[in-house]
Scaffold this motif. Structure first.
Motif, PDB file in Angstrom:
ATOM      1  N   VAL A 151      21.761  38.902  15.114  1.00 45.31           N
ATOM      2  CA  VAL A 151      21.343  37.573  15.583  1.00 45.31           C
ATOM      3  C   VAL A 151      22.561  36.700  15.870  1.00 45.31           C
ATOM      4  CG1 VAL A 151      20.224  35.427  14.869  1.00 45.31           C
ATOM      5  CG2 VAL A 151      19.088  37.617  14.480  1.00 45.31           C
ATOM      6  N   LEU A 152      23.561  36.755  15.003  1.00 47.12           N
ATOM      7  CA  LEU A 152      24.769  35.953  15.210  1.00 47.12           C
ATOM      8  C   LEU A 152      25.514  36.397  16.467  1.00 47.12           C
ATOM      9  CD1 LEU A 152      26.081  35.593  11.542  1.00 47.12           C
ATOM     10  CD2 LEU A 152      24.917  33.888  12.945  1.00 47.12           C
ATOM     11  N   PHE A 153      25.555  37.706  16.709  1.00 44.57           N
ATOM     12  CA  PHE A 153      26.159  38.194  17.947  1.00 44.57           C
ATOM     13  C   PHE A 153      25.340  37.742  19.157  1.00 44.57           C
ATOM     14  CE2 PHE A 153      28.717  41.261  15.480  1.00 44.57           C
ATOM     15  CZ  PHE A 153      29.902  41.201  16.195  1.00 44.57           C
ATOM     16  N   GLY A 154      24.023  37.675  18.995  1.00 46.68           N
ATOM     17  CA  GLY A 154      23.169  37.199  20.075  1.00 46.68           C
ATOM     18  C   GLY A 154      23.423  35.739  20.404  1.00 46.68           C
ATOM     19  N   LEU A 155      23.673  34.932  19.379  1.00 47.13           N
ATOM     20  CA  LEU A 155      23.989  33.521  19.614  1.00 47.13           C
ATOM     21  C   LEU A 155      25.327  33.373  20.334  1.00 47.13           C
ATOM     22  CD1 LEU A 155      22.820  31.951  16.230  1.00 47.13           C
ATOM     23  CD2 LEU A 155      21.701  31.801  18.470  1.00 47.13           C
ATOM     24  N   ALA A 156      26.274  34.249  20.013  1.00 46.86           N
ATOM     25  CA  ALA A 156      27.555  34.239  20.720  1.00 46.86           C
ATOM     26  C   ALA A 156      27.348  34.581  22.192  1.00 46.86           C
ATOM     27  CB  ALA A 156      28.525  35.232  20.081  1.00 46.86           C
ATOM     28  N   LEU A 157      26.427  35.511  22.446  1.00 45.46           N
ATOM     29  CA  LEU A 157      26.088  35.855  23.835  1.00 45.46           C
ATOM     30  C   LEU A 157      25.522  34.636  24.552  1.00 45.46           C
ATOM     31  CD1 LEU A 157      25.690  37.977  26.083  1.00 45.46           C
ATOM     32  CD2 LEU A 157      23.459  38.489  25.056  1.00 45.46           C
ATOM     33  N   LEU A 158      24.703  33.849  23.859  1.00 45.95           N
ATOM     34  CA  LEU A 158      24.153  32.621  24.440  1.00 45.95           C
ATOM     35  C   LEU A 158      25.275  31.660  24.815  1.00 45.95           C
ATOM     36  CD1 LEU A 158      21.812  30.699  25.110  1.00 45.95           C
ATOM     37  CD2 LEU A 158      21.818  29.993  22.697  1.00 45.95           C
ATOM     38  N   PHE A 159      26.298  31.568  23.971  1.00 48.09           N
ATOM     39  CA  PHE A 159      27.436  30.684  24.257  1.00 48.09           C
ATOM     40  C   PHE A 159      28.131  31.117  25.545  1.00 48.09           C
ATOM     41  CE2 PHE A 159      31.912  29.482  23.929  1.00 48.09           C
ATOM     42  CZ  PHE A 159      31.803  28.125  23.649  1.00 48.09           C
TER      43      PHE A 159
END
Length: 226
Positions: A151-159
């Motif tokens: 999930v944290l890597f997914g949020l980085a992708l959103l950034f």
């Protein structure tokens, strides 16, 4: 999805990013050696564009490094690398105008820029934790930790995704201003400014692609852990 399935994609994107970095370096070097016909330094272009957009309070600063140019919304400053600050080149003009584009976005409160600023702090902390959570989850075979890391890597992708329209819009504003004020003095100079900013934009596209491939790989690990 398996961990191995995205390894070739990641390697391909990594090689592509190296090619893009090389293209940026060559393009910047090429137009960094071409003087704009108005003989304006990057600092002068930035000051002119800021003033024309009612941003007289925004300071233009010289910062060390090569291509370390950035706009800082916290203290409202346009920061230009030493080469771009003092150079009267087409490349310096393009980069300076691009950074002022971010200052204008800040003035009008561009939604994508506001969102990126809100995400920056929490995501920085999350990205530092994500690899450790992932490794710990794999080590003790706890799928919950692995999914949290994913999930944290997914949020980085959103950034990375939010960054794309911010950078593209700043370049659009820069090229529009350069063309309207005829700052390069020639069609060739305008084309050179566009090439510099296009090459820079490709680095952000490559960054997003790499983040996407890594996220898919980590998502595969999380799905296998269930």
């Amino acid at each position: 999805m398996y961990i191995d399935s995205y390894t070739p994609l990641i390697l391909l994107i990594f090689v592509a990013s190296l090619v893009i970095q090389g293209y940026l370096s060559r393009t910047y070097g090429r137009w960094g050696g071409v003087r704009n016909e108005r003989n304006l330094t990057g600092a002068q272009v930035a000051r002119m564009m800021l003033d024309d957009n009612g941003l007289q309070s925004v300071e233009v600063r010289r910062v060390p490094g090569r291509l370390s140019d950035h706009y800082d919304p916290r203290n409202k400053t346009v920061n230009l690398s030493e080469g771009n600050y003092d150079a009267p080149s087409v490349a310096a003009m393009a980069v300076a105008a691009h950074e002022v584009g971010h200052a204008i976005q800040d003035k009008v409160r561009m939604p994508a820029l506001v969102l990126r600023a809100q995400l920056a702090g929490p995501l920085s902390l999350g990205m530092n934790l994500a690899p450790w959570l992932l490794m710990l989850g794999i080590g003790i075979q706890m799928s919950g930790l692995i999914w949290l890391g994913a999930v944290l890597f997914g949020l980085a992708l959103l950034f990375h995704l939010v960054t794309l329209p911010v950078e593209f819009d700043a370049s659009r504003r820069a090229l529009q201003y350069i063309g309207a004020r005829q700052l390069t003095g020639s069609a060739e100079g305008n084309a050179g400014a566009q090439k510099v900013l296009t090459a820079a934009a490709l680095t952000y596209v490559a960054g997003f692609a790499m983040a996407l491939a890594q996220f898919l790989q980590i998502l595969g690990i999380a799905r296998r852990s269930d």
